[in-house]
Scaffold this active site. Structure first.
Site, PDB file in Angstrom:
ATOM      1  N   ARG A  84       0.807  -1.229   0.000  1.00  0.00           N
ATOM      2  CA  ARG A  84       0.000   0.000   0.000  1.00  0.00           C
ATOM      3  C   ARG A  84       0.842   1.283   0.000  1.00  0.00           C
ATOM      4  O   ARG A  84       0.511   2.220  -0.725  1.00  0.00           O
ATOM      5  CB  ARG A  84      -0.976   0.016   1.186  1.00  0.00           C
ATOM      6  CG  ARG A  84      -1.965  -1.162   1.189  1.00  0.00           C
ATOM      7  CD  ARG A  84      -3.121  -0.981   2.169  1.00  0.00           C
ATOM      8  NE  ARG A  84      -4.016   0.053   1.709  1.00  0.00           N
ATOM      9  CZ  ARG A  84      -4.042   1.276   2.177  1.00  0.00           C
ATOM     10  NH1 ARG A  84      -3.228   1.637   3.160  1.00  0.00           N
ATOM     11  NH2 ARG A  84      -4.868   2.157   1.672  1.00  0.00           N
ATOM     12  N   CYS A 123      14.893  -4.574  -4.112  1.00  0.00           N
ATOM     13  CA  CYS A 123      15.804  -3.764  -4.916  1.00  0.00           C
ATOM     14  C   CYS A 123      15.100  -2.721  -5.756  1.00  0.00           C
ATOM     15  O   CYS A 123      15.150  -2.775  -6.994  1.00  0.00           O
ATOM     16  CB  CYS A 123      16.643  -4.688  -5.787  1.00  0.00           C
ATOM     17  SG  CYS A 123      17.492  -5.893  -4.776  1.00  0.00           S
ATOM     18  N   GLU A 124      14.362  -1.864  -5.140  1.00  0.00           N
ATOM     19  CA  GLU A 124      13.870  -0.672  -5.833  1.00  0.00           C
ATOM     20  C   GLU A 124      13.542   0.403  -4.806  1.00  0.00           C
ATOM     21  O   GLU A 124      13.172   0.099  -3.675  1.00  0.00           O
ATOM     22  CB  GLU A 124      12.689  -0.961  -6.745  1.00  0.00           C
ATOM     23  CG  GLU A 124      11.563  -1.771  -6.197  1.00  0.00           C
ATOM     24  CD  GLU A 124      10.520  -2.040  -7.292  1.00  0.00           C
ATOM     25  OE1 GLU A 124       9.818  -1.081  -7.656  1.00  0.00           O
ATOM     26  OE2 GLU A 124      10.414  -3.184  -7.751  1.00  0.00           O
TER      27      GLU A 124
HETATM   28  N1  LLP Z   1     -17.474  -3.997  -2.539  1.00  0.00           N
HETATM   29  C1  LLP Z   1     -16.857  -3.886  -3.731  1.00  0.00           C
HETATM   30  C2  LLP Z   1     -17.609  -4.188  -4.946  1.00  0.00           C
HETATM   31  C3  LLP Z   1     -15.514  -3.495  -3.792  1.00  0.00           C
HETATM   32  O1  LLP Z   1     -14.906  -3.385  -4.979  1.00  0.00           O
HETATM   33  C4  LLP Z   1     -14.810  -3.221  -2.580  1.00  0.00           C
HETATM   34  C5  LLP Z   1     -13.403  -2.815  -2.617  1.00  0.00           C
HETATM   35  C6  LLP Z   1     -15.505  -3.372  -1.375  1.00  0.00           C
HETATM   36  C7  LLP Z   1     -16.832  -3.744  -1.382  1.00  0.00           C
HETATM   37  C8  LLP Z   1     -14.856  -3.120  -0.048  1.00  0.00           C
HETATM   38  O2  LLP Z   1     -14.450  -1.801   0.096  1.00  0.00           O
HETATM   39  P1  LLP Z   1     -13.871  -1.280   1.499  1.00  0.00           P
HETATM   40  O3  LLP Z   1     -15.002  -1.292   2.511  1.00  0.00           O
HETATM   41  O4  LLP Z   1     -12.792  -2.201   1.912  1.00  0.00           O
HETATM   42  O5  LLP Z   1     -13.388   0.074   1.207  1.00  0.00           O
HETATM   43  N2  LLP Z   1      -6.398  -2.205  -2.354  1.00  0.00           N
HETATM   44  C9  LLP Z   1      -6.956  -0.902  -2.039  1.00  0.00           C
HETATM   45  C10 LLP Z   1      -8.456  -0.963  -1.847  1.00  0.00           C
HETATM   46  C11 LLP Z   1      -9.202  -1.576  -3.009  1.00  0.00           C
HETATM   47  C12 LLP Z   1     -10.689  -1.683  -2.778  1.00  0.00           C
HETATM   48  C13 LLP Z   1     -11.333  -2.463  -3.838  1.00  0.00           C
HETATM   49  N3  LLP Z   1     -12.724  -2.681  -3.690  1.00  0.00           N
HETATM   50  C14 LLP Z   1      -6.240  -0.337  -0.822  1.00  0.00           C
HETATM   51  O6  LLP Z   1      -5.343  -0.986  -0.287  1.00  0.00           O
HETATM   52  O7  LLP Z   1      -6.529   0.772  -0.400  1.00  0.00           O
END
Ligand code: LLP
Length: 438
Positions: A328, A360-361
């Site tokens: 992240r 290594c970056e």
């Molecule tokens: N529902 C759908 C259709 C989604 O695409 C997502 C997240 C969620 C629920 C859950 O969202 P949350 O409550 O966790 O915000 N990798 C990124 C976050 C990607 C979120 C993708 N979709 C990060 O580390 O910030």
């Protein structure tokens, strides 16, 4: 630069169960140095009490609404985490065959599983229909056609919700905003009635409602309010055309505090008030798909300092965790608080350092010019708020093994995903027949 007084997680305290006991950071009642000795570093550590608390706070906020929580498995797909939430009554939102299989293996009833995602494969649709899950959230006409074809072939009726794109800017990081018309997600809300009409003519498709999800780590309620109003207007418009909209899925997205010094994101109660205000009277069952909110502050990534390197212009604290373990910071410029596992003596002056991994970056950086209590090689550090989108986004870049995951409950702990051995990692590889074995 003032004193660090102390690396105090006080402001975290109401939100999670990583606290100092006698100057040593604990997950609930288990000391992190003890876990590090048992498991080796780096490792992810989850606190059951925080999972439970967040789930309960969110549920309580929704009291009185006909709402169901479908935990977004993508945030943390550890089976023990999912099982813990299932025991509390959570359903699941899944986005792949792997997540569907995991949710089922964790004991979530298919009747409580929603399948989201913009690119479901035929195999995934077939599996979802074979298990007769609650609904598939559909994001395009070609996907509707594919589901209809597969449903006809397997003699089933597919329950679907149409995911609409409300064209609302969620004011979050551009890589995790999903509700603008230029994003790949959903059916433009203005086109939704036409797609409903189209779906009504497709065999073996039952449209049960609408879905939306405008993004993640959203720290302002306005985009939610605007999006939910658009959903509301669609519900009523579609009903005038005799489409019985009985269920709406509002996705996830509510942000969590990462930085002690930043303003707190809205509380679940305020978010729920927006749902009540915009959709409370529409007579629909409401599904919610929180991910981060439930798990982010329930997890830490514990790492050991390998070296402290005095560079020409900076001090680098080189730790044994890296960007492949927690991506992240480099992917979204995300801030994760870094806590010394052994609290420094009171009134220790901080040092401004860069905390970096061994990969290594230059992007392998967890924190840039961060004031931290002075640390030495061998010290343990904990990267906070790593329970969501941490382990699930890890890779074995630089052929580093995926790090283990440990869950704590009170004074007990268990390794719930072990570190693979190098033999296991190499066993997945093979040489092509034209190369002579070494
Ligand atoms: N529902 C759908 C259709 C989604 O695409 C997502 C997240 C969620 C629920 C859950 O969202 P949350 O409550 O966790 O915000 N990798 C990124 C976050 C990607 C979120 C993708 N979709 C990060 O580390 O910030």
């Amino acid at each position: 630069m003032g004193e660090i007084s102390p690396p105090s997680p006080q402001r975290f305290e109401p939100m999670h169960h990583f606290t100092y006991h006698d100057g040593i950071l604990h997950a609930e009642d288990v000391s992190l140095p003890r876990l590090a000795d048992e498991v080796g570093t780096p490792f992810y550590c989850y606190a059951t009490a925080t999972l439970e608390r967040h789930y309960q706070v969110f549920t309580a906020a929704l009291a009185g609404l006909p709402a169901h929580i479908h935990y977004a498995v993508k945030a943390n797909a550890n089976m023990a985490v999912v099982r813990t939430l299932a025991d509390l009554g959570a359903g699941a939102d899944v986005v792949s065959e792997g997540e569907l299989r995991l949710a089922l293996a964790a004991g979530i009833s298919p009747k409580r599983i929603v399948f989201s995602g913009v690119g479901k494969t035929a195999a995934e649709i077939t599996l979802a229909l074979d298990h007769d899950i609650l609904q598939l959230n559909v994001e395009s006409e070609p996907e509707l056609e594919a589901i209809s074809r597969i449903a006809v072939a397997s003699g089933r009726v597919a329950r679907v919700a149409l995911r609409v794109n409300p064209d609302i800017d969620a004011s979050t990081h551009h890589k995790i905003t999903t509700g603008r018309k230029e994003n790949k997600f959903g059916i433009a809300w203005t086109q939704a009635p036409a797609v409903f009409r189209y779906a009504a003519g497709l065999p073996c498709i039952e449209v049960v409602g609408l879905a939306t999800h405008i993004g993640s780590q959203i720290t302002d309620l306005h985009p939610f309010r605007d999006a939910f109003r658009r959903v509301r207007s669609l519900v009523f418009q579609l009903r005038t055309e005799n489409f019985p909209i009985r269920r709406i899925d509002l996705g996830g997205g509510l942000g969590v505090p990462y930085d002690n010094d930043a303003a707190l994101p809205p509380q679940p109660a305020a978010y729920a008030a927006v749902i009540r205000e915009t959709l409370g009277d529409c007579g629909c069952e409401i599904l919610l798909e929180p991910g981060r909110l439930i798990v982010a502050n329930a997890g830490m990534l514990v790492t050991r300092v390998l070296y402290v390197k005095e560079g020409a212009s900076r001090t680098f604290v080189i730790v044994d965790a890296a960007m492949n373990d927690l991506v992240r910071p480099t992917l979204y410029d995300a801030f994760h608080a870094i806590l010394p596992v052994v609290a420094p003596p009171p009134h220790t002056a901080p040092r401004v350092v860069d905390v970096v991994g061994p990969v290594c970056e230059t992007g392998d950086t967890f924190a840039t010019q961060r004031p931290l209590p002075p640390v030495r090689a061998g010290a343990l550090l904990a990267l906070a708020s790593a329970g969501a989108y941490g382990a699930v986004m890890a890779s074995s870049y630089n052929l580093r093994p995926l790090v283990p995951e440990v869950i704590v409950k009170g004074g007990r702990f268990a390794v719930v995903r072990r570190r693979p051995s190098y033999a296991e990692m190499l066993a997945l590889e093979s040489l092509p027949p034209w190369l002579t074995p070494p």
